[in-house]
Motif scaffolding. Structure first.
Motif, PDB file in Angstrom:
ATOM      1  N   LEU A 115      40.432  38.308  24.800  1.00 22.39           N
ATOM      2  CA  LEU A 115      40.076  37.488  23.523  1.00 22.39           C
ATOM      3  C   LEU A 115      39.432  36.321  23.573  1.00 22.39           C
ATOM      4  CD1 LEU A 115      41.112  37.950  20.286  1.00 22.39           C
ATOM      5  CD2 LEU A 115      42.607  35.979  20.811  1.00 22.39           C
ATOM      6  N   ASP A 116      38.014  36.655  23.313  1.00 20.57           N
ATOM      7  CA  ASP A 116      36.930  35.528  23.227  1.00 20.57           C
ATOM      8  C   ASP A 116      36.577  35.083  22.022  1.00 20.57           C
ATOM      9  OD1 ASP A 116      36.728  35.284  26.043  1.00 20.57           O
ATOM     10  OD2 ASP A 116      34.655  36.054  26.137  1.00 20.57           O
ATOM     11  N   GLN A 117      36.426  33.878  21.852  1.00 15.86           N
ATOM     12  CA  GLN A 117      35.802  33.220  20.542  1.00 15.86           C
ATOM     13  C   GLN A 117      34.240  32.899  21.129  1.00 15.86           C
ATOM     14  OE1 GLN A 117      37.499  29.842  18.642  1.00 15.86           O
ATOM     15  NE2 GLN A 117      35.523  28.973  18.324  1.00 15.86           N
ATOM     16  N   MET A 118      33.284  33.263  20.297  1.00 18.43           N
ATOM     17  CA  MET A 118      31.922  33.261  20.502  1.00 18.43           C
ATOM     18  C   MET A 118      31.453  32.045  19.324  1.00 18.43           C
ATOM     19  SD  MET A 118      30.586  36.959  20.973  1.00 18.43           S
ATOM     20  CE  MET A 118      31.171  37.662  19.367  1.00 18.43           C
ATOM     21  N   GLY A 119      31.114  31.283  20.198  1.00 20.26           N
ATOM     22  CA  GLY A 119      30.241  30.076  19.094  1.00 20.26           C
ATOM     23  C   GLY A 119      31.492  29.012  18.571  1.00 20.26           C
ATOM     24  N   PRO A 120      31.438  28.499  17.482  1.00 18.63           N
ATOM     25  CA  PRO A 120      29.919  28.603  16.808  1.00 18.63           C
ATOM     26  C   PRO A 120      28.597  28.240  17.434  1.00 18.63           C
ATOM     27  CG  PRO A 120      31.269  26.746  15.509  1.00 18.63           C
ATOM     28  CD  PRO A 120      32.230  27.596  16.801  1.00 18.63           C
ATOM     29  N   ALA A 121      27.776  28.661  17.219  1.00 23.72           N
ATOM     30  CA  ALA A 121      26.483  28.112  17.953  1.00 23.72           C
ATOM     31  C   ALA A 121      25.241  28.638  16.994  1.00 23.72           C
ATOM     32  CB  ALA A 121      26.203  29.445  19.310  1.00 23.72           C
ATOM     33  N   ARG A 122      24.297  27.833  17.080  1.00 20.80           N
ATOM     34  CA  ARG A 122      23.239  28.062  16.406  1.00 20.80           C
ATOM     35  C   ARG A 122      21.843  28.164  17.358  1.00 20.80           C
ATOM     36  NH1 ARG A 122      20.818  28.731  11.503  1.00 20.80           N
ATOM     37  NH2 ARG A 122      22.572  28.376  10.435  1.00 20.80           N
ATOM     38  N   PHE A 123      20.908  29.281  17.367  1.00 22.14           N
ATOM     39  CA  PHE A 123      20.020  29.345  18.289  1.00 22.14           C
ATOM     40  C   PHE A 123      18.642  29.027  17.612  1.00 22.14           C
ATOM     41  CE2 PHE A 123      22.945  32.885  19.128  1.00 22.14           C
ATOM     42  CZ  PHE A 123      23.394  32.369  20.646  1.00 22.14           C
ATOM     43  N   PRO A 124      17.763  28.567  18.295  1.00 25.84           N
ATOM     44  CA  PRO A 124      16.474  28.088  17.865  1.00 25.84           C
ATOM     45  C   PRO A 124      15.678  29.211  17.529  1.00 25.84           C
ATOM     46  CG  PRO A 124      16.480  28.033  20.361  1.00 25.84           C
ATOM     47  CD  PRO A 124      17.792  28.219  19.958  1.00 25.84           C
ATOM     48  N   VAL A 125      14.493  29.228  16.925  1.00 25.24           N
ATOM     49  CA  VAL A 125      13.456  30.227  16.695  1.00 25.24           C
ATOM     50  C   VAL A 125      13.216  31.062  17.983  1.00 25.24           C
ATOM     51  CG1 VAL A 125      11.288  30.939  15.782  1.00 25.24           C
ATOM     52  CG2 VAL A 125      12.622  28.928  14.500  1.00 25.24           C
ATOM     53  N   GLY A 126      13.291  32.185  17.970  1.00 24.15           N
ATOM     54  CA  GLY A 126      12.895  33.027  19.166  1.00 24.15           C
ATOM     55  C   GLY A 126      14.325  33.034  20.166  1.00 24.15           C
ATOM     56  N   GLY A 127      15.346  32.226  20.124  1.00 15.19           N
ATOM     57  CA  GLY A 127      16.480  32.291  20.796  1.00 15.19           C
ATOM     58  C   GLY A 127      17.605  33.584  20.396  1.00 15.19           C
ATOM     59  N   GLY A 128      18.373  33.611  21.064  1.00 16.81           N
ATOM     60  CA  GLY A 128      19.580  34.594  20.644  1.00 16.81           C
ATOM     61  C   GLY A 128      20.435  35.055  22.017  1.00 16.81           C
ATOM     62  N   VAL A 129      21.318  36.156  21.774  1.00 14.23           N
ATOM     63  CA  VAL A 129      22.111  36.601  22.733  1.00 14.23           C
ATOM     64  C   VAL A 129      21.420  37.796  23.444  1.00 14.23           C
ATOM     65  CG1 VAL A 129      24.310  37.823  23.106  1.00 14.23           C
ATOM     66  CG2 VAL A 129      24.098  36.020  21.558  1.00 14.23           C
TER      67      VAL A 129
END
Length: 294
Positions: A43-57
């Motif tokens: 069980l993993d909680q991902m984030g909360p996160a906000r990626f910059p433009v062009g970023g991501g997983v």
């Protein structure tokens, strides 16, 4: 507080945090004090996160055996591609159940059409150990949109039944064994019942704080309840939690990297198969995560 001082609570797990570069993950299971709750082995909680433009997983293709994965998002989106040819965008509130069985490879990436702007990611990824009789089934993928899952609204309680039965509603998702998974949002002062119809039960507090039998529990925590008692969970402030549970799995399970099995030998075979390139490839993907040296 001592975990044993609360008659309703068997164990409390405060998940450690890992920085994956751009976003944090909190891992509640497996834990040195408790490996599983029902069939839930991860069980993993991902984030909360906000990626910059062009970023991501960008999780490159990697393998699984002997388990089913559930990726459940509150915010953001992920593009799932697997070696069975499924290419599905995972969106908030949808149930995405990938059964690995005898073997599957998949990738998870922020969709290309999202990367042109700043984008959020917030959700839970869980793994379910499969019953022994189903460990080697053919791999498959089930997707149910948010509006196809039972939704409950009762005053300050809002819930979605992702799998199994809760709040008098049953999810349409077919599963290899009986288990429960539900998202519950509570306004401050609102209570939710947690019936004793699952052998093993837990509540993962994603946001906020709740009271159970006189004690207050703050996010992020996994509360594992003692079996047999009806539990009432009351929000101290606006809260989001995941209810989870099920029958204890039919025998010990071993976990190594992304592999789960009742057999150590089967895990060794999966390791050799991935290293030798014997898993089916994910269409459209050329990258992959090499077998780690753990």
């Amino acid at each position: 507080m001592s975990e044993l001082s609360n008659p309703a609570v068997e164990l409390i797990i405060v998940p450690p945090t890992r920085d994956l570069g751009g976003f944090e993950v909190r891992r509640a299971l497996p834990n040195r004090r408790r490996h599983m709750v029902g069939p839930f082995i991860f069980l993993d909680q991902m984030g909360p996160a906000r990626f910059p433009v062009g970023g991501g997983v960008d999780v490159r293709p990697h393998p699984h055996i002997g388990l089913a994965t559930v990726t459940y998002l509150f915010e953001g989106s992920l593009m799932h591609r697997d070696s069975e040819g499924n290419a599905i965008e995972i969106t908030p509130g949808a149930m995405n159940l990938m059964t690995a069985g005898r073997g599957i490879a998949h990738s998870e990436r922020t969709p290309a059409n999202v990367r042109g702007q700043s984008s959020p990611l917030f959700g839970i990824q869980s793994w379910l150990a499969l019953p022994t009789a189903h460990e080697e089934v053919a791999p498959s993928f089930q997707r149910f949109t948010a509006d196809s899952l039972p939704a409950i609204e009762d005053g300050g309680l809002r819930a979605r039944v992702i799998a199994g039965s809760a709040f008098g509603q049953r999810s349409p998702v077919s599963t290899a064994s009986e288990w429960l998974y539900a998202e519950v949002n509570l306004d401050a002062g609102t209570s939710a019942p947690f019936e004793a119809d699952q052998e093993e039960r837990g509540a993962y507090i994603v946001e906020g704080a709740v009271e159970v039998a006189g004690d207050i529990f703050e996010a992020p925590q996994l509360i594992i309840f003692r079996p047999g008692d009806r539990i009432t969970i009351t929000a101290v402030r606006d809260s989001r939690l995941m209810l989870l549970g099920g029958a204890g799995i039919d025998g010990p399970r071993y976990i190594w990297w992304n592999f789960v099995s009742s057999s150590k030998e089967r895990i060794e075979q999966a390791k050799a198969d991935w290293k030798a390139g014997r898993f089916k490839a994910v269409p459209g993907e050329t990258e992959f995560i090499p077998l780690p040296d753990l």
